[in-house]
Every structure is written in structure tokens, then in C-alpha cells.
Design a protein around this motif. Sequence first.
Motif, PDB file in Angstrom:
ATOM      1  N   ILE A 238       1.128  11.845   3.223  1.00  0.00           N
ATOM      2  CA  ILE A 238       0.281  10.954   3.660  1.00  0.00           C
ATOM      3  C   ILE A 238       0.554  10.857   5.192  1.00  0.00           C
ATOM      4  O   ILE A 238      -0.327  10.637   6.129  1.00  0.00           O
ATOM      5  CB  ILE A 238       0.615   9.331   3.222  1.00  0.00           C
TER       6      ILE A 238
ATOM      7  N   SER B 190      -2.182  11.243   8.711  1.00  0.00           N
ATOM      8  CA  SER B 190      -2.255  10.340   9.694  1.00  0.00           C
ATOM      9  C   SER B 190      -1.851  11.149  11.032  1.00  0.00           C
ATOM     10  O   SER B 190      -2.318  10.525  12.112  1.00  0.00           O
ATOM     11  CB  SER B 190      -1.146   9.153   9.481  1.00  0.00           C
TER      12      SER B 190
ATOM     13  N   GLN C 152      -1.489   3.111  12.311  1.00  0.00           N
ATOM     14  CA  GLN C 152      -0.492   4.088  12.044  1.00  0.00           C
ATOM     15  C   GLN C 152       0.784   3.246  11.664  1.00  0.00           C
ATOM     16  O   GLN C 152       1.643   3.669  10.860  1.00  0.00           O
ATOM     17  CB  GLN C 152      -0.228   4.814  13.563  1.00  0.00           C
TER      18      GLN C 152
ATOM     19  N   ILE D 117       0.425   2.684   8.039  1.00  0.00           N
ATOM     20  CA  ILE D 117       0.599   4.139   7.333  1.00  0.00           C
ATOM     21  C   ILE D 117       2.093   4.422   6.943  1.00  0.00           C
ATOM     22  O   ILE D 117       2.783   4.812   6.229  1.00  0.00           O
ATOM     23  CB  ILE D 117      -0.337   5.264   8.013  1.00  0.00           C
TER      24      ILE D 117
END
Length: 265
Positions: free
Chosen positions: A123, A127, A149, A152
Amino acid sequence: MAETGQEGEEVSSTEALRRRLRSLYFGSDPRAIAFQFAMMMVDIAIIVFFLMGPYLRAGHAYVLVDYVVAAIIAFEIVARILVAPTLRYWLTRPMTWIDLFILATLLFPNQLANFAFLRALRIWAISQSRLFTLVLKRRGYGDYEETIQACINFLIFLFLVTGFVYSTFFYGENIIGFVDALYFTVATVTTTGFGDITLPGTLGKLTSIVTMIIGISLFVRLAQTIVRPHKVAFACPQCGLKRHDADAVHCKACGHVLNIPDEGT
């Protein structure tokens, strides 16, 4: 002479392949964007497979899909080696070692089951991609990149801790164990501390301590990016300050007159 010529042709072919891959990975033309988007979709599909692992492990096709994913990641590792300027640069990239660990857990799922939680780091790879930033800007969310961000990073931490707790303390209990691990992680990160699920032993206590310290830090960081006033990314020509209020006329640092573009016009 013929061998030299053949070697020269092989070197030339390798260099041509490198240039082609670099243009696809780092280019901005429609073909490169399409390739990068396709790779991002593959990454998302792989992440879904990783996160659904506890639910699918009992199926007969799980091992087959596991090795298919391993082949895809191995292909990407080779491609990254070819596009890297030097081997040293490739070895110093964090995602290189993450991908190698993930590949090892896929090739040896039984022996390295306790390290499977590292797969959630894919993941983070998405990003950090240039295409992800480009998509945010094209969709009008470029100014919220920092908040996205932070979200995430917080989700990655949740999945990493959940995966570690599940593989170390609840492995073998299938769906119930995974939900318990996720429940424990969320309760610990938010410092709710219901106490109905606790991790045994010294390792369990250390895991809880690290989860609380790092988790609350990420949670506070996420809250700050959401609550604080929205700022736009615009470098001041005078002092270089990069973030300003959306309606700022003068730079807060040096007083220089700003001319921030209005996205609505």
C-alpha cells in the motif's frame, strides 16, 4: 569477431530494453501513463489478495494464486533492476527489500508465515508512486495530498500490526483470529483499552507498548492534517516558503506579494 559482434548485439538489446522500461515507468506520454496505471491496478489487486488471505487460505486455489502473485512481483523486481541507474541505487531503495521479503513469503508460505504481514507495505508503494500524485492533482485533490498520505500511513500501520498480531498470536484461528487481531489493534491504537483481548507474555506486552506509542503518534498526525486550516502548495518567490493560506495575499514569512492561482478559474 562474431562473438564480439553477438555480445555487442546483446548489450545493445539490453540497453534498448532498459530505455523502453524507463520510458514506461517514468514517462508522461499516454502509453507510459497507461502502463503505470495498469501496474497500479495490479498492485491494488495484489493488496486485496493479501488482505483477504486469512479468509481464502482454506481454499485449494490459494496456493496457485500465491505463486502467480510471486511471479508478478519477481517480474517487477527484475524490471526495477533494469531501470535503476546503478545496482547500488536499487539495493538502497526501501521498496527493494520490502519486495524481496514479500517474494520470499510467497515462495515459502509455510516457512515464512510469520512475516506475511509485511505484504501490507505494498500500500505504501502505491502511495509513493508518481502516478498516485498525478491522479490526485488531476482529480483536484492535490492540495489534500498530505492529509491523504497521513490516512494511508495510518491504515498501513493498522494492517501491519494486525498482521503481526494475527500471525504471532492468533494464526490458525482463521476469520475469528484475524478479526480479534484487528479489534485488538484498533482498541490499542485508540488507547480505548477494553481489556477483553490481551496479548500474553512479554512479547505481547512489548507489542502493545510499541502499538500504542507509534499508533497514537500517527493518529495525532492524522488529526492535525484534518483539523488545521487548509493551505495550498505555492512557493514564495522571495523566501521559498512552500505552504500558504488559500486566500493569502502576502507571505507570512517575508511579506512578499503572492499571486496564488485560483483553481476555480
